[in-house]
Scaffold this motif. Structure first.
Motif, short mmCIF file in Angstrom:
data_model
loop_
_atom_site.label_atom_id
_atom_site.label_comp_id
_atom_site.label_asym_id
_atom_site.label_seq_id
_atom_site.Cartn_x
_atom_site.Cartn_y
_atom_site.Cartn_z
N PHE A 14 44.05 127.75 -16.16
CA PHE A 14 43.97 128.97 -15.36
C PHE A 14 43.70 130.14 -16.31
CE2 PHE A 14 46.16 126.20 -12.45
CZ PHE A 14 45.76 126.63 -11.19
N GLN A 65 39.16 124.07 -13.65
CA GLN A 65 39.28 125.46 -14.08
C GLN A 65 39.83 126.32 -12.96
OE1 GLN A 65 38.31 126.95 -17.31
NE2 GLN A 65 39.67 128.43 -16.30
N GLY A 66 40.85 127.11 -13.27
CA GLY A 66 41.42 128.03 -12.30
C GLY A 66 41.30 129.46 -12.77
N LEU A 68 43.31 133.44 -12.66
CA LEU A 68 44.46 134.29 -12.37
C LEU A 68 44.01 135.75 -12.40
CD1 LEU A 68 47.33 132.64 -14.48
CD2 LEU A 68 46.92 132.44 -12.02
N ARG A 380 43.86 131.22 -21.46
CA ARG A 380 44.14 130.22 -20.44
C ARG A 380 45.60 129.78 -20.43
NH1 ARG A 380 46.17 127.68 -24.06
NH2 ARG A 380 45.28 126.00 -25.33
N VAL A 397 41.67 129.75 -5.80
CA VAL A 397 41.86 130.02 -7.23
C VAL A 397 41.26 128.95 -8.14
CG1 VAL A 397 43.90 131.46 -6.88
CG2 VAL A 397 44.17 128.98 -7.16
#
Length: 455
Positions: A14, A65-66, A68, A380, A397
């Protein structure tokens, strides 16, 4: 109920979006890059697009893959708490005149470095088979101390399902429990779905008798305490057999290694580290070997190959180490690694050609982040999730081509091309940021998480 199996657990990175007030204020004591670039003109738009491009390239390469969101900045509420009053315009103007360093602090976009967002324990290691989260208190610097409340709301908004996720309170924001999150924590294991061992790295001990042979740095502060690391481990239900607590080498901290992830990176059974990473290198490795179910693969880079100066300037060890299905690993390095001959030679002749799983290097341009002291690994937060846990995420997300396009368009609509420290007092910048963040929460479908949205 946890339904994880070894085969369906993935590590999701993230990444933090670079915020609209990204600037170079030189706020981070002990962070050489941050201090040396203080006062320069930044490009929030370029920084955000560089971060998104890194995320997209890793997604295209097959890695989960996220995303935030950034914090609400400027944090005018923090200025009001410190005695500034009047309209937002008046508060900003007064702070710029009377306390410019405070204004710079409440405009910091440091939340882009989500390795500091918190510490995560995956469900396969926790006693209740849920993923556990503790936001970091980041009390060692004022500009980061402002982050944990919003970080906690963001994490709870995304990881909302109580059947799968458990959230813990931030540790007391005192020097004794100084906590910098996953920047000082690494989970080592075989497959992601197998039980792991948690390596917590600290810089100093706050209470009791100092352990034999320990000492503290003399030039720069040690940000993580042993007591903080132990408290997080207790919150998450981790046992003695699952944890290793190692002291970071104080000489490394004095050289500008403010977090362990600037001098070591681990993933799966591999620990890539510099000779000066740990005060007790041999003891740390021995304890890891004794507790891991899968043989540890240490990849040691001696000081003769990469000096401390080169390690800090290139952020070689702040690279992302990514596991591939065939057992190999990919190292994602910042472009600065190519600019240091000794570092690039070590990557080619020692890491890629060595007897270890690292078989590929990917070079990414994250200069806007690097100038403030954050490389690929800073950007990350790693969360190992089962298929059921990924399905339980709230919001939009997890990166897709469509989300990447939407976020890129969002950045191009709302971000400035350049931002000097003097621009931070511009009340229009504050308005632009609120409009952008309000739109972002709708785009990500995470609901209200910012103070201005909560009333």
């Amino acid at each position: 109920m946890n339904t994880a199996t070894i085969s369906n657990v993935q590590e999701v990175n993230f990444d933090g979006l670079v915020g609209p007030t990204h600037n170079y204020s030189g706020l981070a004591m002990g962070n050489v890059a941050s201090m040396s670039h203080g006062g320069l003109v930044s490009s929030p738009k370029e920084g955000a697009l560089q971060g998104l491009l890194k995320m997209k390239s890793l997604m295209d390469a097959g890695y989960a893959q996220g995303v935030l969101p950034p914090q609400q900045r400027p944090d005018i509420g923090a200025l009001r708490d410190l005695g500034f009053s009047g309209s937002n315009r008046e508060v900003l103007a007064c702070a710029a005149k009377e306390a410019p360093q405070l204004l710079r602090a409440v405009c910091s976009a440091s939340s882009m470095w989500t390795a500091n967002a918190g510490t995560i324990t995956p469900s396969m290691d926790s006693p209740d088979t849920r993923v556990h989260f503790t936001p970091a208190n980041l009390q060692s610097s004022f500009h980061r101390y402002l982050e944990p409340q919003t970080t906690g709301r963001v994490l709870q908004a995304i990881f909302r399902d109580e059947r799968h996720f458990a959230h813990h309170p931030v540790l007391p924001a005192t020097p004794a429990f100084s906590d910098e999150g996953a920047a000082n924590h690494t989970r080592l294991c075989g497959e992601y779905g197998e039980p792991g061992v948690h390596l917590f790295v600290y810089g100093r001990q706050a209470f009791g008798d100092v352990r034999s042979g320990e000492r503290e740095p003399k030039r720069y502060p040690a940000r993580q305490t042993l007591e903080a690391s132990q408290a997080v481990a207790r919150q998450h239900g981790l046992t003695v057999s699952q944890t290793v607590f190692a002291q970071q080498h104080p000489d490394a901290i004095d050289a500008g290694v403010f977090h362990n992830d600037v001098i070591a990176v681990g993933n799966g059974p591999v620990l890539l580290y510099h000779e000066m990473a740990f005060l007790d290198e041999e003891g740390t490795l021995e304890e890891l070997r004794a507790k891991m179910a899968t043989p540890l693969i240490p990849v040691r880079v001696p000081v003769e190959a990469v000096s401390m100066e080169d390690a800090v300037a290139s952020y070689l060890f702040n690279s992302q180490l990514l596991s591939n299905p065939d057992g190999t690993m990919t190292l994602v390095v910042p472009g600065e690694c190519q600019e240091r001959e000794a570092v690039w030679r070590t990557i080619q002749d020692y890491l890629l050609a060595g007897n270890n799983p690292i078989s590929e290097v990917m070079v990414k341009d994250v200069k806007q982040s690097m100038r403030n002291g954050g490389g690929p690994a800073c950007l990350r937060l790693r969360v190992a999730l089962s298929e059921a846990e990924r399905a339980a995420l709230t919001g939009r997300v997890l990166l897709t081509d469509a989300l990447y396009d939407d976020l890129t368009a969002w950045v191009n609509r709302h971000y400035r091309d350049r931002l000097a420290p003097d621009d931070l007092a511009d009340p229009q910048l504050a308005e632009e940021s609120l409009v952008a963040l309000d739109e972002l929460t709708q785009l990500l479908k995470i609901g209200p998480v910012y103070p201005f949205q909560l009333g």
